[in-house]
Design a protein around this motif. Structure first.
Motif, PDB file in Angstrom:
ATOM      1  N   TYR A 127       0.804  -1.217   0.000  1.00 41.93           N
ATOM      2  CA  TYR A 127       0.000   0.000   0.000  1.00 41.93           C
ATOM      3  C   TYR A 127       0.834   1.261   0.000  1.00 41.93           C
ATOM      4  O   TYR A 127       0.323   2.343  -0.262  1.00 41.93           O
TER       5      TYR A 127
ATOM      6  N   LEU B 252      -3.466   4.955  -3.241  1.00 41.53           N
ATOM      7  CA  LEU B 252      -4.772   4.335  -3.412  1.00 41.53           C
ATOM      8  C   LEU B 252      -4.658   2.816  -3.381  1.00 41.53           C
ATOM      9  O   LEU B 252      -5.504   2.127  -3.939  1.00 41.53           O
TER      10      LEU B 252
ATOM     11  N   LEU C  29      -7.629   0.888  -2.323  1.00 44.21           N
ATOM     12  CA  LEU C  29      -8.731   1.231  -3.213  1.00 44.21           C
ATOM     13  C   LEU C  29      -8.650   0.404  -4.497  1.00 44.21           C
ATOM     14  O   LEU C  29      -9.638  -0.133  -4.990  1.00 44.21           O
ATOM     15  N   TRP C  30      -7.413   0.270  -5.024  1.00 42.76           N
ATOM     16  CA  TRP C  30      -7.239  -0.534  -6.231  1.00 42.76           C
ATOM     17  C   TRP C  30      -7.627  -1.976  -5.988  1.00 42.76           C
ATOM     18  O   TRP C  30      -8.232  -2.627  -6.843  1.00 42.76           O
TER      19      TRP C  30
ATOM     20  N   VAL D 271      -9.852  -3.089  -4.280  1.00 42.81           N
ATOM     21  CA  VAL D 271     -11.304  -3.237  -4.286  1.00 42.81           C
ATOM     22  C   VAL D 271     -11.881  -2.890  -5.663  1.00 42.81           C
ATOM     23  O   VAL D 271     -12.820  -3.512  -6.135  1.00 42.81           O
ATOM     24  N   LEU D 272     -11.272  -1.884  -6.301  1.00 42.25           N
ATOM     25  CA  LEU D 272     -11.804  -1.430  -7.587  1.00 42.25           C
ATOM     26  C   LEU D 272     -11.647  -2.489  -8.671  1.00 42.25           C
ATOM     27  O   LEU D 272     -12.545  -2.665  -9.503  1.00 42.25           O
TER      28      LEU D 272
ATOM     29  N   ASN E  48      -6.587  -8.579   3.285  1.00 49.31           N
ATOM     30  CA  ASN E  48      -7.070  -7.801   2.158  1.00 49.31           C
ATOM     31  C   ASN E  48      -8.502  -8.203   1.780  1.00 49.31           C
ATOM     32  O   ASN E  48      -9.366  -7.362   1.550  1.00 49.31           O
TER      33      ASN E  48
ATOM     34  N   SER F 278     -11.977  -6.180   1.918  1.00 47.17           N
ATOM     35  CA  SER F 278     -12.763  -5.960   0.706  1.00 47.17           C
ATOM     36  C   SER F 278     -14.178  -6.520   0.881  1.00 47.17           C
ATOM     37  O   SER F 278     -15.097  -6.099   0.188  1.00 47.17           O
TER      38      SER F 278
ATOM     39  N   VAL G  57     -16.470  -3.789   1.685  1.00 44.00           N
ATOM     40  CA  VAL G  57     -16.879  -3.069   0.478  1.00 44.00           C
ATOM     41  C   VAL G  57     -17.910  -3.893  -0.286  1.00 44.00           C
ATOM     42  O   VAL G  57     -18.905  -3.374  -0.792  1.00 44.00           O
TER      43      VAL G  57
END
Lengths: 285, 399
Positions: free
Chosen positions: A44, A49, A52-53, A55-56, A131, A135, A138
């Motif tokens: 990280y 981000l 964020l990546w 999860v994206l 991780n 996630s 999310v």
């Protein structure tokens, strides 16, 4: 890892070990913690981000699968089932890739410092699990939004089935990480083979579809149904969907038990292979 | 910590065999291909039949030419390399300075890496927290300790790694040639720390090409050659044997010999201030080189010459009997000539001596041996620099 003054390292043909062989739980846990910390921070810190990546990417993948499957097959799963499948698949695929490189990527360490080698794939898998758990938050948020907009069934978390499915999935991933980490040291072309096998595995596993979609092919072919359920991801993904979503039945056929048993079997095999292979790690790195 | 009489490291018939694979990493395809062709990989023994004991609290040096098996020996003691046969037992907590900073992660800060490295060395987190300030101070990084180590210079990297290892209170410390890095001031601090560990009865195993350091620090020396321990004993005679047998001729040093051989250099002996044969000399004290020569006939007005180079080829000094104004009318048969450097003004390091016998007008080279005789110099004075200048202070006078 080295140990306290009363102990000694005995290095023979069978590999180095610490005697007396009593548990050094604390030191082992501290090292495992430090290695997991390194994995997570290393990942990280490269980009702000980072998480964020993580999860994206599965969210984008889920969107793509939903759209393309509808175009190709004419119908697809509801988005919520695809989201659950893709997040879990991402956990497995990342664990396999990172676990495979966990020893070769730390060649310096393995060659120069004596510590239990299995901690490397363990730390890699554990970092992926953390991780995945993050996630999942999310994932449930997304499922909630989808349900609120009427695009999906309601969310319902099964407090027993969900942790059980995650635990079995982690066991499977750790087993493969051990197996492949050892294989990758001995055969550096393992990564190409694994790349191909991972994409094949993705398509034969119910990640972007579920078993309803297979119904027409399975009818009248009991051997095919057995084969599908023997893939450990079939009962695990079905279980994860049943544990997260309303209206998904969790009624596994007897074959599912065999599929689930593949997870601990993989871990046992991975542990045995890794144990034998680690003697020659320093020579081959 | 070792009690007197305890054995800290015990090796019994240890051997390590490697398969020669060439340069490519091992692959499944490669393995299958060689299996089909029925080719068995070549093998070689990096170390064989190694049996030795290191008593607790002693410092052992391991010397030998490159590729002789020194690093394999250390890896076997550390437990990172699995022996092909035999057994090594190492008692107590082992810490290896095999490669400093091996466990560092470039994206983590110095502080985070200290904790990670310490965990790898098996030091409880509590202890690290308690000693963190000392570690940071020894490394001398100041505010950089909170920066990711990818921004560090290589010197800072090594300093931090050594600081962690030195503070880890190991029972057995393995050192592989790492003190060659870093600036002089840091090297001196490392050597100080090693002396402190010696005082506290820790066991040290020391691989180095810096023979003067080996002689200064080690109680005993193992000489390794082609995978076998060929000698074990006091540092001075073992280093002397290493220099005589394995360096110079056919050794790692690039040497040259030529000449008409009308007069030959028959035998050369290095002697220290007390006239004893030696290989390591001390700065500020005399060094003698006895050269025995053998002449086939009568040679008129020969000139004996010498030169000294550092191990990395810097020409330090050269002179001969002609320049020194020593006239030799003629020589015949056999004889001896002595070259004396007094006081020796070379600093700590390894040097190469060349010897020559030629005619007075340089027209005929009778015998030249270039870079033929290695020797080491140890500087016990504490003075720094490239050369030892014979300096003197006049005490201050008041008023």
């Amino acid at each position: 890892m080295t140990a306290g003054s009363a102990s000694r390292i005995v290095n023979t043909r069978l590999g180095a070990r610490i005697e007396p062989s009593g548990p050094r739980v604390r030191a082992t846990l501290e090292l495992l913690g430090a290695l997991v910390d390194r994995e997570l921070k290393g990942r990280y810190k490269g980009s702000a981000l980072g998480f964020l990546w993580a999860v994206l990417v599965p969210l984008f993948m889920a969107a793509i699968y939903v759209v393309f499957l509808r175009m190709l097959v004419g119908r697809a799963l509801t988005p919520d089932r695809v989201v659950v499948g893709v997040f879990a698949w991402q956990f497995t695929a990342q664990s396999v890739q990172a676990g495979m490189a966990s020893v070769t990527g730390n060649a310096n360490l393995v060659k120069k410092v004596f510590f239990p080698r299995w901690l490397l794939p363990a730390a890699s898998t554990l970092a992926q699990l953390i991780n995945y758990l993050l996630s999942l938050l999310v994932q449930f948020a997304v499922l909630g939004v989808l349900a609120a907009r009427g695009a999906a069934a309601g969310v319902s978390v099964d407090p027993l089935l969900l942790p059980a499915a995650v635990a079995l999935l982690t066991m499977l991933n750790f087993g493969m990480a051990l197996l492949l980490a050892a294989a990758h040291v001995h055969f550096r072309d393992t990564q190409h083979l694994v790349g191909v096998l991972l994409s094949a595995w993705f398509f034969v596993s119910p990640v972007m579809y579920d078993l309803d979609l297979l119904r027409p092919w399975l009818a009248g072919r009991p051997w095919l149904e057995a084969a599908v359920w023997l893939n450990p991801l079939t009962p695990l993904l079905t279980g994860l969907r049943a544990a997260s979503l309303d209206g998904v039945a969790w009624l596994p056929p007897p074959w599912a038990a065999a599929g689930l048993a593949v997870a601990p079997a993989t871990l046992a095999l991975g542990a045995a292979v890794f144990r034998r292979a680690q003697r020659h790690f320093a020579d081959l790195l | 910590m070792g009690e007197a009489g305890d054995i800290a490291i015990e090796a019994r018939g240890v051997g390590k065999r490697y398969r020669v694979r060439g340069h490519a990493p091992p692959t499944l395809f490669g393995r299958l291909a060689s299996a089909i062709r029925g080719r068995r990989p070549d093998e070689f023994w990096a170390l064989r039949e190694a049996t030795f004991e290191v008593p607790a609290g002693r410092t052992f040096g391991v010397i030998g030419p490159n590729g002789s098996g020194k690093s394999s020996l250390l890896g076997l003691v550390a437990g990172t390399i699995t022996p092909t046969c035999g057994r090594v037992t190492t008692r107590g907590r082992v810490c290896s300075l095999l490669e400093l900073g091996a466990g560092f992660h470039p994206d983590l800060t110095g502080r985070e890496n200290v904790f990670l490295n310490a965990a790898l060395l098996g030091i409880p987190r509590e202890d690290v927290r308690r000693r963190f300030d000392r570690i940071a101070e020894f490394a001398g990084l100041g505010p950089f300790i909170e920066e990711p180590v990818r921004h560090y210079s290589s010197g800072m990297y090594v300093r931090l790694a050594f600081a962690v290892a030195a503070e880890s209170e190991p029972d057995v410390l393995l050192i592989d040639e790492v003190l060659a890095v870093g600036d002089v001031a840091f090297q001196l601090r490392c050597l100080d720390r090693i002396r402190e560990l010696q005082r506290r009865n820790r066991t040290l195993l020391f691989v180095s090409h810096a023979l003067q350091t080996v002689e200064e620090f080690c109680h005993e020396v193992l000489l390794v050659h082609r995978g076998s321990i060929v000698a074990r004993g006091e540092p001075a005679p073992t280093i002397l044997r290493y220099i005589r047998e394995f360096m110079g001729e056919g050794g790692p040093v690039y040497t040259q010999e030529f000449g008409t051989r009308e007069v030959e250099i028959a035998d050369v002996t290095f002697r220290d201030a007390d006239g004893r044969e030696a290989a390591v000399f001390e700065t500020g004290w005399p060094m003698h080189v006895d050269v025995r020569w053998r002449a086939r006939g009568r040679i008129e007005r020969p000139v004996f010459g010498f030169s000294v180079k550092t191990a990395n080829g810097l020409y330090v000094f050269g002179s001969n009997t002609q320049i020194a104004g020593v006239e030799i009318r003629a020589i015949e048969g056999e004889g001896k000539i002595r070259l004396t450097l007094d006081p020796l003004t070379l600093m700590s390091g390894q040097y190469l001596l060349s010897l020559a016998i030629h005619s007075w007008d340089h027209a005929r080279q009778f015998h030249r041996r270039e870079d033929w005789y290695p020797f080491a110099v140890r500087n016990p004075t504490g003075a720094l620099g490239a050369f030892f200048l014979n300096s003197r202070w006049t005490p201050p006078s008041q008023g």
